[in-house]
Design a protein around this motif. Sequence first.
Motif, PDB file in Angstrom:
ATOM      1  N   THR A  22       1.000  -1.433   0.281  1.00 40.57           N
ATOM      2  CA  THR A  22       0.338  -0.099  -0.065  1.00 40.57           C
ATOM      3  C   THR A  22       1.029   1.142   0.036  1.00 40.57           C
ATOM      4  OG1 THR A  22      -1.567  -0.816   1.244  1.00 40.57           O
ATOM      5  CG2 THR A  22      -2.359   1.595   1.515  1.00 40.57           C
ATOM      6  N   TRP A  23       1.621   1.463   0.704  1.00 38.08           N
ATOM      7  CA  TRP A  23       2.880   2.182   1.225  1.00 38.08           C
ATOM      8  C   TRP A  23       3.322   2.692  -0.379  1.00 38.08           C
ATOM      9  CZ3 TRP A  23       2.419   6.962   3.311  1.00 38.08           C
ATOM     10  CH2 TRP A  23       2.514   6.837   4.816  1.00 38.08           C
ATOM     11  N   THR A  24       4.197   1.928  -0.526  1.00 39.43           N
ATOM     12  CA  THR A  24       4.634   1.599  -2.637  1.00 39.43           C
ATOM     13  C   THR A  24       3.868   2.230  -3.310  1.00 39.43           C
ATOM     14  OG1 THR A  24       6.071  -0.109  -1.705  1.00 39.43           O
ATOM     15  CG2 THR A  24       5.899   0.445  -4.027  1.00 39.43           C
ATOM     16  N   SER A  25       2.324   1.603  -3.491  1.00 46.78           N
ATOM     17  CA  SER A  25       1.142   1.736  -4.582  1.00 46.78           C
ATOM     18  C   SER A  25       1.036   4.071  -4.255  1.00 46.78           C
ATOM     19  CB  SER A  25       0.342   1.582  -4.422  1.00 46.78           C
ATOM     20  OG  SER A  25      -0.784   2.140  -5.681  1.00 46.78           O
ATOM     21  N   VAL A  26       1.043   4.373  -2.838  1.00 51.10           N
ATOM     22  CA  VAL A  26       1.040   5.674  -2.449  1.00 51.10           C
ATOM     23  C   VAL A  26       2.630   6.713  -3.165  1.00 51.10           C
ATOM     24  CG1 VAL A  26       0.482   7.847   0.210  1.00 51.10           C
ATOM     25  CG2 VAL A  26      -0.410   4.959  -0.523  1.00 51.10           C
ATOM     26  N   VAL A  27       3.045   6.360  -2.738  1.00 48.64           N
ATOM     27  CA  VAL A  27       4.549   6.819  -3.282  1.00 48.64           C
ATOM     28  C   VAL A  27       4.268   7.112  -4.184  1.00 48.64           C
ATOM     29  CG1 VAL A  27       6.720   7.028  -3.143  1.00 48.64           C
ATOM     30  CG2 VAL A  27       5.436   6.200  -0.341  1.00 48.64           C
ATOM     31  N   GLU A  28       4.431   5.581  -5.023  1.00 44.92           N
ATOM     32  CA  GLU A  28       4.185   5.796  -6.250  1.00 44.92           C
ATOM     33  C   GLU A  28       3.171   6.871  -7.138  1.00 44.92           C
ATOM     34  OE1 GLU A  28       6.313   1.370  -7.584  1.00 44.92           O
ATOM     35  OE2 GLU A  28       4.262   2.274  -7.716  1.00 44.92           O
ATOM     36  N   THR A  29       2.442   6.994  -6.760  1.00 48.65           N
ATOM     37  CA  THR A  29       0.623   7.541  -7.613  1.00 48.65           C
ATOM     38  C   THR A  29       1.172   8.862  -6.990  1.00 48.65           C
ATOM     39  OG1 THR A  29      -0.004   5.669  -7.243  1.00 48.65           O
ATOM     40  CG2 THR A  29      -1.439   7.691  -7.098  1.00 48.65           C
ATOM     41  N   LEU A  30       1.807   9.701  -5.316  1.00 45.90           N
ATOM     42  CA  LEU A  30       1.326  10.494  -5.221  1.00 45.90           C
ATOM     43  C   LEU A  30       2.378  11.374  -4.765  1.00 45.90           C
ATOM     44  CD1 LEU A  30      -2.070   9.942  -2.068  1.00 45.90           C
ATOM     45  CD2 LEU A  30      -2.243  10.343  -4.785  1.00 45.90           C
ATOM     46  N   ILE A  31       4.083  10.862  -4.787  1.00 47.05           N
ATOM     47  CA  ILE A  31       4.909  11.656  -4.020  1.00 47.05           C
ATOM     48  C   ILE A  31       5.905  11.479  -5.757  1.00 47.05           C
ATOM     49  CG2 ILE A  31       6.581  11.680  -3.141  1.00 47.05           C
ATOM     50  CD1 ILE A  31       5.273  10.431  -0.363  1.00 47.05           C
ATOM     51  N   VAL A  32       6.075  10.681  -6.054  1.00 49.93           N
ATOM     52  CA  VAL A  32       6.833  10.128  -7.567  1.00 49.93           C
ATOM     53  C   VAL A  32       6.737  10.995  -8.666  1.00 49.93           C
ATOM     54  CG1 VAL A  32       8.868   8.841  -8.829  1.00 49.93           C
ATOM     55  CG2 VAL A  32       7.454   8.241  -6.457  1.00 49.93           C
ATOM     56  N   PRO A  33       7.433  11.923  -8.851  1.00 46.99           N
ATOM     57  CA  PRO A  33       7.194  13.463 -10.173  1.00 46.99           C
ATOM     58  C   PRO A  33       7.807  12.596 -11.054  1.00 46.99           C
ATOM     59  CG  PRO A  33       9.437  14.366  -9.113  1.00 46.99           C
ATOM     60  CD  PRO A  33       8.685  12.634  -8.296  1.00 46.99           C
ATOM     61  N   ALA A 127       4.922  -4.178  21.705  1.00 46.62           N
ATOM     62  CA  ALA A 127       4.915  -4.522  20.432  1.00 46.62           C
ATOM     63  C   ALA A 127       2.602  -4.213  19.314  1.00 46.62           C
ATOM     64  CB  ALA A 127       4.990  -5.962  19.929  1.00 46.62           C
ATOM     65  N   PRO A 128       1.774  -4.245  20.106  1.00 48.33           N
ATOM     66  CA  PRO A 128       1.043  -3.441  19.103  1.00 48.33           C
ATOM     67  C   PRO A 128       1.370  -2.403  19.614  1.00 48.33           C
ATOM     68  CG  PRO A 128       0.644  -5.810  21.228  1.00 48.33           C
ATOM     69  CD  PRO A 128       1.150  -4.923  21.373  1.00 48.33           C
ATOM     70  N   GLY A 129       1.484  -2.114  20.508  1.00 55.28           N
ATOM     71  CA  GLY A 129       1.435  -0.031  20.535  1.00 55.28           C
ATOM     72  C   GLY A 129       2.145   0.199  19.354  1.00 55.28           C
ATOM     73  N   VAL A 130       3.178  -0.616  18.826  1.00 57.96           N
ATOM     74  CA  VAL A 130       4.108   0.377  17.908  1.00 57.96           C
ATOM     75  C   VAL A 130       2.906   0.185  16.986  1.00 57.96           C
ATOM     76  CG1 VAL A 130       5.942  -0.117  16.718  1.00 57.96           C
ATOM     77  CG2 VAL A 130       6.040  -0.531  19.111  1.00 57.96           C
ATOM     78  N   ILE A 131       2.402  -1.011  17.010  1.00 58.06           N
ATOM     79  CA  ILE A 131       1.746  -1.195  15.570  1.00 58.06           C
ATOM     80  C   ILE A 131      -0.020  -0.295  15.451  1.00 58.06           C
ATOM     81  CG2 ILE A 131       0.012  -3.170  14.193  1.00 58.06           C
ATOM     82  CD1 ILE A 131       2.004  -5.274  15.356  1.00 58.06           C
ATOM     83  N   VAL A 132      -0.388  -0.303  16.274  1.00 61.79           N
ATOM     84  CA  VAL A 132      -1.406   0.963  16.520  1.00 61.79           C
ATOM     85  C   VAL A 132      -1.271   2.576  16.718  1.00 61.79           C
ATOM     86  CG1 VAL A 132      -3.006  -0.853  17.684  1.00 61.79           C
ATOM     87  CG2 VAL A 132      -1.758   1.332  19.033  1.00 61.79           C
ATOM     88  N   PHE A 133       0.665   2.763  16.747  1.00 59.30           N
ATOM     89  CA  PHE A 133       0.527   3.800  16.503  1.00 59.30           C
ATOM     90  C   PHE A 133       0.838   3.794  14.245  1.00 59.30           C
ATOM     91  CE2 PHE A 133       1.714   4.412  21.287  1.00 59.30           C
ATOM     92  CZ  PHE A 133       1.147   5.467  21.198  1.00 59.30           C
ATOM     93  N   ALA A 134       1.437   2.644  14.157  1.00 60.17           N
ATOM     94  CA  ALA A 134       2.194   3.561  12.519  1.00 60.17           C
ATOM     95  C   ALA A 134       0.967   2.856  12.179  1.00 60.17           C
ATOM     96  CB  ALA A 134       2.895   1.583  12.069  1.00 60.17           C
ATOM     97  N   ALA A 135      -0.376   1.582  12.392  1.00 62.94           N
ATOM     98  CA  ALA A 135      -1.321   2.360  12.413  1.00 62.94           C
ATOM     99  C   ALA A 135      -2.465   3.780  11.154  1.00 62.94           C
ATOM    100  CB  ALA A 135      -2.563   1.166  12.147  1.00 62.94           C
ATOM    101  N   ALA A 136      -1.837   4.681  12.737  1.00 62.90           N
ATOM    102  CA  ALA A 136      -3.018   5.730  12.530  1.00 62.90           C
ATOM    103  C   ALA A 136      -1.746   6.338  12.095  1.00 62.90           C
ATOM    104  CB  ALA A 136      -2.677   6.307  14.450  1.00 62.90           C
ATOM    105  N   ALA A 137      -0.895   6.553  11.909  1.00 58.78           N
ATOM    106  CA  ALA A 137       0.379   6.935  11.437  1.00 58.78           C
ATOM    107  C   ALA A 137      -0.188   6.743   9.567  1.00 58.78           C
ATOM    108  CB  ALA A 137       1.568   7.633  11.276  1.00 58.78           C
ATOM    109  N   THR A 138      -0.554   5.519   9.064  1.00 56.67           N
ATOM    110  CA  THR A 138      -0.751   5.316   7.349  1.00 56.67           C
ATOM    111  C   THR A 138      -1.881   6.595   7.694  1.00 56.67           C
ATOM    112  OG1 THR A 138       0.208   3.030   7.768  1.00 56.67           O
ATOM    113  CG2 THR A 138      -1.323   3.658   6.423  1.00 56.67           C
ATOM    114  N   GLY A 139      -3.023   5.517   8.180  1.00 56.83           N
ATOM    115  CA  GLY A 139      -4.771   6.046   7.636  1.00 56.83           C
ATOM    116  C   GLY A 139      -3.865   7.340   7.533  1.00 56.83           C
ATOM    117  N   LEU A 140      -3.669   8.565   8.677  1.00 58.18           N
ATOM    118  CA  LEU A 140      -3.152   9.632   8.438  1.00 58.18           C
ATOM    119  C   LEU A 140      -2.387  10.488   7.747  1.00 58.18           C
ATOM    120  CD1 LEU A 140      -4.571  12.606   9.805  1.00 58.18           C
ATOM    121  CD2 LEU A 140      -2.387  12.512  11.601  1.00 58.18           C
ATOM    122  N   ALA A 141      -1.979   9.582   6.915  1.00 55.06           N
ATOM    123  CA  ALA A 141      -0.798  10.482   6.190  1.00 55.06           C
ATOM    124  C   ALA A 141      -1.199   9.688   4.038  1.00 55.06           C
ATOM    125  CB  ALA A 141       0.375   9.304   6.406  1.00 55.06           C
ATOM    126  N   ILE A 142      -2.478   8.991   5.202  1.00 57.60           N
ATOM    127  CA  ILE A 142      -2.904   8.648   2.948  1.00 57.60           C
ATOM    128  C   ILE A 142      -4.528   9.540   3.101  1.00 57.60           C
ATOM    129  CG2 ILE A 142      -4.634   6.783   2.131  1.00 57.60           C
ATOM    130  CD1 ILE A 142      -2.680   4.831   3.030  1.00 57.60           C
TER     131      ILE A 142
END
Length: 373
Positions: A22-33, A127-142
Amino acid sequence: MEVPVAARSAAAVVGAVLVLATWTSVVETLIVPRAVSSRLTRWVDQVVTAAFRMVGRRIGDYPRRDRLLAAQAPAILLGQLAVWLGISFVGYWLLLWPFVHGGLSSAFTSAGSSLFTLGFAEPSGAAPGVIVFAAAATGLAIVTLQIAYLPTLYAAFNRRETEVALLNARAGVPSWGTELLSRTHYALGSGVSTINTLPDLYARWERWAADVAESHTTYLPLVRFRSPRPLSSWVTALLAVLDSAAMLLALSPNVAPVVPARLCLRAGFLCFSQIARAMGIPMPDEPDPDAGITLTYGEFLEAIARLREVEFPIERDPAEAWVDFVGWRVNYEQPAYAVAYAVDAVPALWSGPRRSRDKVIAPIRPALGRPPK
């Protein structure tokens, strides 16, 4: 029944792969010029296009079908966002599974709560705390990147449509290259030809073609954004400009602005070819000069008859000019027709076949009127 640790660990690996994809697709579509092929976004484009094509096939009237297709590009953008968020959700759901108590249901709640930043379910542990923080950052960033992406899209759309709207007065609606030449010479019946304005026109459209090639291959949904007027299209507008340049060089070489016209033809060919390849339509890097064109000599003679109605200065015999015209049009006809077919552009004169087999629409011409005294 408790699922073995090995199976849950394998599911977590699958989840990590989904998040990374998902992150690869987001970066390729929205960021890479540049035009980078993303399988996810291409899949969304294909699914949405197929759905609109299925519905549009039942609509025989082109203006009504154009109103339907106007929603296609926004649907692609919303589909991209939904797919990115959906796959991210599944990925974090599987990632959390081995680390939370309560199995898949608890992991489902925790992943949804974190990804969509609702915050009502927070698992305990490092470990779950790290994952949920990453998930929150992912949703907000997308969501943030998609919102920031829209002004760029609409700025490019406005630049494109400004020149298309200006061309409508010169080349008619729908645009046609012959109409562009005849109206430029007729100059609203003023009695003074304005052919001397064509060098500036071709220079502007050379720059326009370069801008559209860069923006529409980088942000591919722009290709399917339709003009505000149902009988107007960026595809047929560029094709009309290229046809006018080719006809002018072939019929009236002494009047033609040779360098601006040639540069415009080259830029237009590159624009159509690059966009066609970005859409997944195979195109050669350089056209085959011996391939010929689908436009017929009879259609070429009809265009010359239109030019003679306004006493356009034709210097060469049509049979001799036809050979040179074919030599120019063979460069851009194939990619132009392919793009027009793919986006279901308005069926203007000399713009190729359509999937729905619409009748060709000639330019709408106002009454001749009277020139000012």
